[in-house]
Motif scaffolding. Structure first.
Motif, short mmCIF file in Angstrom:
data_model
loop_
_atom_site.label_atom_id
_atom_site.label_comp_id
_atom_site.label_asym_id
_atom_site.label_seq_id
_atom_site.Cartn_x
_atom_site.Cartn_y
_atom_site.Cartn_z
N ILE A 106 6.85 -96.34 -35.79
CA ILE A 106 8.19 -96.64 -36.29
C ILE A 106 9.17 -95.57 -35.83
CG2 ILE A 106 9.58 -97.07 -38.37
CD1 ILE A 106 7.36 -99.19 -37.77
N TYR A 107 10.30 -96.03 -35.33
CA TYR A 107 11.43 -95.20 -34.92
C TYR A 107 12.64 -95.66 -35.72
CZ TYR A 107 8.30 -94.40 -30.98
OH TYR A 107 7.22 -94.08 -30.20
N SER A 108 13.74 -94.89 -35.66
CA SER A 108 14.91 -95.31 -36.43
C SER A 108 16.20 -94.78 -35.83
CB SER A 108 14.77 -94.85 -37.88
OG SER A 108 14.63 -93.45 -37.95
N LYS A 109 17.28 -95.44 -36.24
CA LYS A 109 18.62 -95.02 -35.84
C LYS A 109 19.57 -95.35 -36.96
CE LYS A 109 20.88 -98.84 -33.41
NZ LYS A 109 22.20 -98.60 -33.93
N SER A 110 20.70 -94.63 -37.02
CA SER A 110 21.71 -94.87 -38.04
C SER A 110 23.09 -94.86 -37.41
CB SER A 110 21.66 -93.79 -39.13
OG SER A 110 20.44 -93.84 -39.82
N ASP A 111 23.94 -95.75 -37.94
CA ASP A 111 25.34 -95.84 -37.55
C ASP A 111 26.20 -95.48 -38.75
OD1 ASP A 111 24.91 -97.00 -34.87
OD2 ASP A 111 24.19 -98.74 -36.00
N VAL A 112 27.18 -94.60 -38.56
CA VAL A 112 28.08 -94.21 -39.64
C VAL A 112 29.11 -95.32 -39.82
CG1 VAL A 112 29.72 -92.49 -40.48
CG2 VAL A 112 27.72 -91.76 -39.15
N LEU A 113 29.17 -95.87 -41.04
CA LEU A 113 30.06 -96.98 -41.34
C LEU A 113 31.34 -96.56 -42.04
CD1 LEU A 113 27.47 -99.55 -42.78
CD2 LEU A 113 28.36 -99.41 -40.44
N GLU A 114 31.23 -95.56 -42.91
CA GLU A 114 32.37 -95.22 -43.76
C GLU A 114 32.27 -93.79 -44.24
OE1 GLU A 114 33.73 -96.66 -48.21
OE2 GLU A 114 32.86 -98.17 -46.88
N LEU A 115 33.42 -93.14 -44.35
CA LEU A 115 33.52 -91.79 -44.89
C LEU A 115 34.64 -91.78 -45.92
CD1 LEU A 115 33.52 -89.83 -41.51
CD2 LEU A 115 31.59 -90.10 -43.06
N LYS A 116 34.40 -91.14 -47.04
CA LYS A 116 35.49 -90.98 -48.00
C LYS A 116 35.24 -89.76 -48.86
CE LYS A 116 33.72 -94.31 -51.37
NZ LYS A 116 33.99 -95.55 -52.09
N SER A 117 36.32 -89.21 -49.37
CA SER A 117 36.22 -88.06 -50.26
C SER A 117 35.69 -88.52 -51.60
CB SER A 117 37.59 -87.41 -50.44
OG SER A 117 38.03 -86.87 -49.22
N SER A 118 34.96 -87.65 -52.25
CA SER A 118 34.49 -87.93 -53.60
C SER A 118 35.63 -87.72 -54.58
CB SER A 118 33.31 -87.01 -53.95
OG SER A 118 33.01 -87.11 -55.33
N GLN A 119 35.81 -88.66 -55.49
CA GLN A 119 36.84 -88.53 -56.52
C GLN A 119 36.43 -87.54 -57.61
OE1 GLN A 119 39.91 -90.12 -56.23
NE2 GLN A 119 39.06 -90.59 -54.22
N SER A 120 35.14 -87.41 -57.82
CA SER A 120 34.66 -86.59 -58.93
C SER A 120 34.22 -85.18 -58.52
CB SER A 120 33.48 -87.29 -59.62
OG SER A 120 32.42 -87.49 -58.71
N ARG A 121 33.93 -84.99 -57.24
CA ARG A 121 33.43 -83.70 -56.78
C ARG A 121 34.11 -83.31 -55.47
NH1 ARG A 121 29.12 -86.17 -59.30
NH2 ARG A 121 28.00 -84.82 -60.76
N PRO A 122 35.01 -82.35 -55.51
CA PRO A 122 35.73 -81.96 -54.29
C PRO A 122 34.87 -81.24 -53.26
CG PRO A 122 36.39 -80.57 -56.13
CD PRO A 122 35.48 -81.63 -56.69
N ASN A 123 33.67 -80.80 -53.64
CA ASN A 123 32.80 -80.06 -52.72
C ASN A 123 31.93 -80.97 -51.86
OD1 ASN A 123 31.32 -80.76 -55.07
ND2 ASN A 123 29.84 -79.14 -54.68
N VAL A 124 32.03 -82.30 -52.05
CA VAL A 124 31.24 -83.24 -51.27
C VAL A 124 32.11 -84.40 -50.80
CG1 VAL A 124 29.11 -82.71 -52.53
CG2 VAL A 124 30.51 -84.65 -53.26
N GLY A 125 31.59 -85.12 -49.81
CA GLY A 125 32.18 -86.37 -49.36
C GLY A 125 31.10 -87.43 -49.36
N ILE A 126 31.51 -88.68 -49.33
CA ILE A 126 30.56 -89.79 -49.35
C ILE A 126 30.44 -90.37 -47.94
CG2 ILE A 126 30.07 -92.07 -50.30
CD1 ILE A 126 31.69 -91.13 -52.80
N VAL A 127 29.21 -90.45 -47.48
CA VAL A 127 28.88 -90.99 -46.15
C VAL A 127 28.09 -92.27 -46.37
CG1 VAL A 127 27.71 -90.56 -43.96
CG2 VAL A 127 28.79 -88.66 -45.18
N LYS A 128 28.52 -93.34 -45.72
CA LYS A 128 27.79 -94.61 -45.78
C LYS A 128 27.31 -94.95 -44.38
CE LYS A 128 28.13 -99.33 -47.52
NZ LYS A 128 29.01 -100.27 -48.24
N VAL A 129 26.03 -95.28 -44.26
CA VAL A 129 25.43 -95.56 -42.96
C VAL A 129 24.66 -96.88 -43.01
CG1 VAL A 129 25.20 -93.11 -42.34
CG2 VAL A 129 23.29 -94.29 -43.46
N LEU A 130 24.47 -97.45 -41.84
CA LEU A 130 23.55 -98.56 -41.63
C LEU A 130 22.38 -97.99 -40.85
CD1 LEU A 130 22.66 -101.55 -41.57
CD2 LEU A 130 23.96 -101.76 -39.45
#
Length: 166
Positions: A106-130
């Motif tokens: 098994i091999y794998s790959k990911s595509d970044v779909l979305e990035l946004k700032s966290s509303q509750s934690r300024p020290n992190v951001g939210i990354v969404k991938v496929l």
């Protein structure tokens, strides 16, 4: 000679929508992996660990436990995506379009779909991938969307490294 810093992973600012990461490590699934994972998780379907039972199915051999494949492909992506994760938020739209058998690699790959700032934690951001997992023949065996909170640069914990004594 100089000391070289090892890979320390990506931070939120390092991601861009549209990026594709081909994760570097493939993994051949062994019969022991399938049996142990199935029994450890109490997912006691004999199609995963009873070769005689599995020989009577349409596949004629054991199927690899699908939750093992989800865990494996997620693990393969850590070095590129979530080495600096604060928290996983979820796996969505998990699909298993083809079976995995013992002996498949098994091999794998990911595509970044979305990035946004966290509303509750300024020290992190939210990354969404496929993320896609595929076998040695290039056949896709797993897809899922994953959302995670990733530390911003300089905002996460550091990994302590003790000095080596001579």
């Amino acid at each position: 000679m100089s000391t070289k810093k090892g890979w320390s992973g990506r931070y939120f600012e390092d991601f861009e929508v549209g990026d594709t990461y081909f994760h570097p490590m493939g993994r051949t699934v062994l019969s022991a992996d399938n049996s142990w994972f199935t029994l450890l998780t109490q997912a006691q379907s004999p199609v995963h660990f009873d070769h005689y039972y599995a020989s009577q199915t349409e596949f004629k051999r054991p199927l690899v436990n699908s939750t093992f494949i989800v865990a494996l492909v997620t693990g393969q992506s850590v070095t590129d995506l979530s080495q600096n994760v604060f928290a996983n938020l979820g796996w969505d739209e998990v699909r298993l379009p083809a079976p995995v058998f013992e002996g498949d690699t098994i091999y794998s790959k990911s595509d970044v779909l979305e990035l946004k700032s966290s509303q509750s934690r300024p020290n992190v951001g939210i990354v969404k991938v496929l993320t896609q997992g595929y076998n040695q023949d290039g056949k896709v065996v797993l897809t899922f969307k994953r959302s995670m909170m990733v530390y911003r640069k300089g905002q996460g914990p550091s990994i302590p490294r003790p000095e080596i004594q001579a």
